[in-house]
Design an enzyme around this catalytic site. Structure first.
Site, PDB file in Angstrom:
ATOM      1  N   ILE A 376      72.284  63.502  41.831  1.00 52.75           N
ATOM      2  CA  ILE A 376      73.405  62.619  42.145  1.00 52.75           C
ATOM      3  C   ILE A 376      72.974  61.431  42.990  1.00 52.75           C
ATOM      4  O   ILE A 376      73.786  60.597  43.354  1.00 52.75           O
ATOM      5  CB  ILE A 376      74.553  63.362  42.870  1.00 52.75           C
ATOM      6  CG1 ILE A 376      74.016  64.132  44.081  1.00 52.75           C
ATOM      7  CG2 ILE A 376      75.293  64.270  41.910  1.00 52.75           C
ATOM      8  CD1 ILE A 376      75.094  64.723  44.948  1.00 52.75           C
ATOM      9  N   GLY A 377      71.728  61.340  43.323  1.00 45.15           N
ATOM     10  CA  GLY A 377      71.324  60.183  44.106  1.00 45.15           C
ATOM     11  C   GLY A 377      69.880  60.303  44.526  1.00 45.15           C
ATOM     12  O   GLY A 377      69.292  61.380  44.493  1.00 45.15           O
ATOM     13  N   GLY A 379      67.579  59.409  47.705  1.00 43.10           N
ATOM     14  CA  GLY A 379      67.578  58.957  49.094  1.00 43.10           C
ATOM     15  C   GLY A 379      66.215  58.444  49.486  1.00 43.10           C
ATOM     16  O   GLY A 379      65.309  58.363  48.652  1.00 43.10           O
ATOM     17  N   GLY A 380      66.083  58.118  50.740  1.00 46.77           N
ATOM     18  CA  GLY A 380      64.818  57.594  51.232  1.00 46.77           C
ATOM     19  C   GLY A 380      63.704  58.615  51.128  1.00 46.77           C
ATOM     20  O   GLY A 380      62.536  58.284  51.100  1.00 46.77           O
ATOM     21  N   GLY A 382      63.800  61.505  48.911  1.00 44.92           N
ATOM     22  CA  GLY A 382      63.726  62.307  47.700  1.00 44.92           C
ATOM     23  C   GLY A 382      65.030  62.228  46.959  1.00 44.92           C
ATOM     24  O   GLY A 382      65.810  61.302  47.169  1.00 44.92           O
ATOM     25  N   VAL A 384      68.752  63.802  45.537  1.00 44.21           N
ATOM     26  CA  VAL A 384      69.829  64.691  45.946  1.00 44.21           C
ATOM     27  C   VAL A 384      70.493  65.267  44.705  1.00 44.21           C
ATOM     28  O   VAL A 384      70.794  64.536  43.764  1.00 44.21           O
ATOM     29  CB  VAL A 384      70.872  63.934  46.787  1.00 44.21           C
ATOM     30  CG1 VAL A 384      71.949  64.888  47.269  1.00 44.21           C
ATOM     31  CG2 VAL A 384      70.201  63.249  47.963  1.00 44.21           C
ATOM     32  N   ASP A 487      66.300  54.655  60.146  1.00 45.54           N
ATOM     33  CA  ASP A 487      66.576  54.211  58.786  1.00 45.54           C
ATOM     34  C   ASP A 487      68.070  54.189  58.494  1.00 45.54           C
ATOM     35  O   ASP A 487      68.521  54.687  57.474  1.00 45.54           O
ATOM     36  CB  ASP A 487      65.831  55.122  57.795  1.00 45.54           C
ATOM     37  CG  ASP A 487      65.789  54.518  56.393  1.00 45.54           C
ATOM     38  OD1 ASP A 487      66.101  53.316  56.252  1.00 45.54           O
ATOM     39  OD2 ASP A 487      65.459  55.252  55.443  1.00 45.54           O
TER      40      ASP A 487
END
Ligand SMILES: *[C@@H]1O[C@H](CO)[C@@H](O)[C@H](O)[C@H]1NC(C)=O
Ligand SMILES: *[C@@H]1O[C@H](CO)[C@@H](O)[C@H](O)[C@H]1NC(C)=O
Ligand SMILES: *[C@@H]1O[C@H](CO)[C@@H](O)[C@H](O)[C@H]1NC(C)=O
Ligand SMILES: *[C@@H]1O[C@H](CO)[C@@H](O)[C@H](O)[C@H]1NC(C)=O
Ligand SMILES: *[C@@H]1O[C@H](CO)[C@@H](O)[C@H](O)[C@H]1NC(C)=O
Ligand SMILES: *[C@@H]1O[C@H](CO)[C@@H](O)[C@H](O)[C@H]1NC(C)=O
Ligand SMILES: *[C@@H]1O[C@H](CO)[C@@H](O)[C@H](O)[C@H]1NC(C)=O
Ligand SMILES: *[C@@H]1O[C@H](CO)[C@@H](O)[C@H](O)[C@H]1NC(C)=O
Length: 650
Positions: A376-377, A379-380, A382, A384, A487
């Protein structure tokens, strides 16, 4: 008979006087008899002569029984010296323990000088302690030297607390003579050598804590005689050999911690007799063999940690019947000793604080081995995934590139607006974290979607900024050591079903350790990194403040402010009007209070992106301001320019 009645009533009368008039009795005490008088004077002198300012400067009162921390009996003799409850403005630093001539207090029963900055050796004073003392608390000081063997003469002691000092040498075997002891705390010292087997004579003990020392050798089997023990903590020593099976006699135990030692051999099955146990920690040892199924009898267990051992075999199904269990760990790498950490080759799995029923296989099944369809996404750190578990719950495991920082950090931080970590796995097949699932994804995604952006009205946007501010203020100001996120970006602010904001992704965060703050790698997301980072390469809290400012501004204008920041930093924004930069997909706020809040968030954001880091507010100031009464703008809404806001005070 009449006479008898008369005697009885006069005794009652005397008692009444005593009860009503204890204060004047103690004042009058010095006139009792001449020997008593000189003794009372000697006690007062001893206190004064200690030179400890807390008594040296007692205002007015000539009666030492009224001094801070001094308690007397009716005869005016000191029975208790206790500075524990001292509530002064200054921390107490009394200095050498030997300054107080303890031989001067023949009636002393309680000596409580914990946390008073005492130093020197107990050895110098032990001779002057009276045999009558039954409560001795010198904990949390800087006492050095050994625990003198003469301590064995204090045979009335019931409570002995010498923890948090710098005591060295062995635990004297003479302690075995203190057979009335109920509490023995020696933790946080540098005591070495083995635990004397004589400790087994202290059969009244209910609490024994020898943690954080340098004790070696085996755990004496005589401990099995301490059948009244409710708390036994020996963790972080260098104890070796196997756990004596006699431990099974300690049937009153509630708390048992033998972790971080060098214990070998099996877990004795007798542990199953400790049916009152709530907390059992045997982690970080070299225990071998199977986990005894008798652990299933420990029905009160809430915390069970057997991680970092060399246990083999299967996890007994009986553990599944432990309904109270909220913390369970079999494999986990800890940060306390390095050598332990490197022993295990990355076969770690830990789940906590969920409902205890997620299994690592469930995560694989639910994501079909992390199939891209469930992603589903990104991220910085890895990707998700969304995992619907058999019990209907939804979690978001993140498959990671690097995550050790994140785990360490998230284990410790607990805040309403910080994405909650439920567990993690580090295994040769996988590396993932399990989070509470955030239904609405990231702030970035919502702002980029034309439909969802409208759903995110002004009130919700202001609230999200407040949530971020609270979370960051907590990280910077309420965590020790402070945590810098490094971040912050709209990608890392996640939203739940109620559109409440949560700070996530600590992949690059590191504890703000003053010594390591200069050794930073490039961190952060382009467009959110504070300008000074480019030339200092040092990350401070003020870098997070800057990134927060960018995200807050982005939330209000609906997209990354980009070039706008450059114009704002120069004086080019002179005629940029607030109403022209706000997200045009929403109509301008109509409600006065909402408008005031929007103006204030933009004002704060502009303060945060100040090029001079000293001029940026702290996250604590920001979160206070947002919680408090938000000031009225100086101009009507339509006439507010960014230049004006930039130069206005918070
Ligand atoms: C104890 O502390 C006092 C002041 O805090 C210091 O002057 C003194 O040298 C110390 N004594 C020892 C034995 O460390
Ligand atoms: C300590 O007090 C005792 C009893 O009052 C006295 O005999 C002794 O001389 C005192 N010691 C010092 C060093 O003042
Ligand atoms: C002992 O002293 C420490 C430090 O002052 C304190 O935290 C603890 O509660 C005391 N009592 C026991 C039983 O350890
Ligand atoms: C324990 O520590 C003392 C003093 O710190 C030292 O003299 C002694 O050799 C040590 N004993 C052991 C068994 O390590
Ligand atoms: C024993 O002392 C350690 C060290 O401070 C502490 O973490 C632990 O909770 C104590 N154990 C008990 C049972 O109080
Ligand atoms: C435990 O350690 C002591 C020294 O600290 C050593 O003499 C003894 O042999 C060790 N015992 C085992 C079983 O490893
Ligand atoms: C567990 O390890 C022991 C040696 O420590 C070995 O004898 C035993 O067969 C192992 N059991 C299993 C189930 O692997
Ligand atoms: C960081 O600071 C330490 C001491 O404060 C210094 O020894 C070290 O060289 C510095 N490292 C870098 C990369 O500047």
């Amino acid at each position: 008979m009449g006479k008898m009645e008369c005697v009885v009533s006069s005794v009652v009368a005397v008692l009444v006087v005593v009860v009503v008039d204890t204060v004047s009795m103690t004042h009058a005490a010095s006139t009792h008899s001449s020997t008593d008088h000189s003794q009372v004077v000697a006690e007062a002198d001893a206190l004064r002569n200690s030179g400890w300012w807390i008594w040296a400067n007692q205002p007015g009162s000539t009666n030492h029984c009224n001094w801070v921390g001094i308690y007397c009996n009716e005869g005016g003799h000191v029975t208790k010296i206790s500075l524990q409850d001292y509530q002064g403005n200054l921390p107490l630093t009394l200095g050498e323990l030997s300054k107080l001539n303890l031989s001067s207090f023949p009636s002393l029963n309680f000596l409580i000088l914990s946390g008073t900055g005492l130093n020197g050796s107990i050895l110098d004073q032990i001779h002057s302690l009276t045999k009558l003392i039954f409560h001795l608390d010198l904990s949390d000081n800087q006492l050095t030297g050994p625990i003198p063997h003469q301590i064995g003469t204090l045979t009335e002691l019931t409570y002995l607390n010498l923890s948090w000092n710098e005591l060295t040498g062995a635990i004297p075997s003479s302690l075995g003579r203190l057979t009335k002891l109920t509490h023995l705390s020696l933790y946080y010292n540098q005591l070495n050598d083995s635990i004397p087997h004589q400790i087994g004579t202290l059969t009244e003990l209910t609490y024994l804590n020898l943690s954080w020392n340098e004790l070696t050798g085996a755990i004496p089997s005589s401990l099995g005689r301490l059948t009244k023990l409710t708390h036994l903590s020996l963790y972080y020593n260098q104890l070796n050999d196997s756990i004596p099976h006699q431990i099974g006699s300690l049937t009153k135990l509630i708390h048992l911690d033998l972790s971080a030692n060098q214990l070998t051999g099996p877990i004795p099955h007798q542990i199953g007799s400790l049916t009152k146990l709530i907390h059992l920690d045997l982690s970080d040892n070299q225990l071998t063999g199977p986990i005894p199924h008798q652990i299933g009898s420990l029905t009160k267990l809430i915390h069970l940690d057997l991680s970092n051992n060399q246990l083999n075999g299967s996890i007994p199904y009986q553990i599944g019947t432990l309904t109270e269990l909220t913390f369970i760990e079999f494999y986990k790498r800890k940060v306390q000793p390095e050598s332990m950490a490197t022993k295990k080759n990355g076969d770690l799995f830990s789940i906590w604080d969920y409902d205890g029923r997620i299994a690592f296989e469930d995560i694989f099944l639910a994501t079909e081995d992390f199939d891209i369809r469930y992603c589903i996404g990104v991220g910085g750190y890895g990707s998700v995934y969304r995992a619907q578990l058999p019990n209907g719950k939804v979690v978001a495991p993140a498959y990671l590139r690097s995550f050790e920082n994140e785990v360490q950090m998230l284990e410790e931080i607990l805040h309403r607006n910080i994405a909650k970590l439920h567990g993690y796995c580090l295994h040769n097949r996988c590396m993932f974290l399990i989070y509470m699932y955030m239904e609405r994804g990231s702030l970035y995604c919502m702002l980029s979607n034309e439909v969802e952006a409208v759903e995110l009205d002004w009130v919700k946007r202001v609230n999200i900024v407040k949530h971020m501010a609270n979370a960051l203020s907590y990280m910077h100001h309420d965590c020790t050591p402070p945590i810098i996120h490094r971040d912050i970006s709209s990608n890392n602010i996640l939203l739940d079903s109620k559109l409440e904001g949560f700070v996530s992704d600590f992949g690059t965060a590191r504890l703000l350790d003053p010594d390591s703050s200069n050794q930073t790698l490039v961190a952060g997301t382009y467009g959110y990194i504070a300008p000074e980072f480019a030339y200092t390469m040092v990350v401070t809290e003020k870098c997070d403040v800057y990134s927060f400012g960018v995200v807050a501004l982005e939330t209000m204008i609906g997209k990354h402010p980009g070039e706008l920041i450059t114009s704002l930093l120069s004086s080019l924004c002179q005629d940029l009007m607030l109403r022209d930069v706000l997200d045009s997909r929403l109509s301008l706020p109509e409600d006065l209070q909402v408008a005031i809040n929007v103006v204030f968030v933009v004002l704060l954001a502009l303060k945060c992106i100040h090029s001079n880091l000293q001029s940026r507010p702290t996250m604590q100031q920001i979160s206070y301001k947002l919680l408090g009464n938000i000031p009225f703008p100086k101009s009507p809404f339509y006439a507010i320019s960014l230049y004006e806001l930039k130069n206005q005070d918070m």
